[in-house]
Design a protein around this motif. Structure first.
Motif, short mmCIF file in Angstrom:
data_model
loop_
_atom_site.label_atom_id
_atom_site.label_comp_id
_atom_site.label_asym_id
_atom_site.label_seq_id
_atom_site.Cartn_x
_atom_site.Cartn_y
_atom_site.Cartn_z
N GLU A 6 -8.61 -0.73 -4.93
CA GLU A 6 -8.37 -1.91 -4.11
C GLU A 6 -9.45 -2.93 -4.37
O GLU A 6 -10.63 -2.60 -4.47
N ARG B 197 0.81 -1.22 0.00
CA ARG B 197 0.00 0.00 0.00
C ARG B 197 0.85 1.27 0.00
O ARG B 197 0.51 2.23 -0.67
N ALA C 120 -0.11 4.43 -2.47
CA ALA C 120 -1.09 5.24 -1.72
C ALA C 120 -1.62 6.39 -2.55
O ALA C 120 -2.82 6.66 -2.55
#
Length: 131
Positions: free
Chosen positions: A88, A74, A78
């Motif tokens: 996601e 992540r 991000a």
């Protein structure tokens, strides 16, 4: 996201087996697998795909180009998640967290700069993960 529009969003871990997974190749590794944390516990999936690389930046560029689904930490994506460039999937079956380690000399032999660097990187990585 355009890959998901064409192929459909996976609804469970087994759906990944029907998708083009973008694979991170480790040196001398003969297999590709992802370990997901499911409600029933960790699950190892032997995924497959048409593209593999030994560089996460390459995988990210392929994911952004809509070539498949990638399993990427992540903190590396991000900004792409926040902008909507990447989405996601399978939030309820997230990848098993990575563990990072750092080896350095014992305190007696340690350069203070090494300790400061390790502390800096620990704080930086923790901040990137927690957002």
């Amino acid at each position: 996201p355009d890959y998901l529009a064409r192929q459909g969003v996976p609804e469970g871990p087994d759906d990944l087996l029907r998708h083009n997974c973008l694979l991170l190749r480790y040196p001398r590794s003969p297999e590709y697998f992802w370990v997901l944390e499911t409600p029933a516990g960790p699950r190892k999936l032997e995924v497959a795909g048409r593209f593999d690389a030994d560089d996460s930046d390459v995988l990210i560029s392929w994911a952004l180009a809509g070539r498949g689904i990638a399993n990427i930490p992540r903190f590396l994506i991000a900004g792409d998640l926040a902008s909507g460039a990447l989405v996601e999937v399978l939030r309820e079956a997230a990848p098993k967290p990575s563990i990072f380690g750092c080896l350095y000399p014992h305190r007696r032999l340690q350069d203070p700069k090494i300790r400061r660097f390790v502390d800096f990187m620990t704080d930086r990585c923790r901040g990137a993960i927690l957002g």
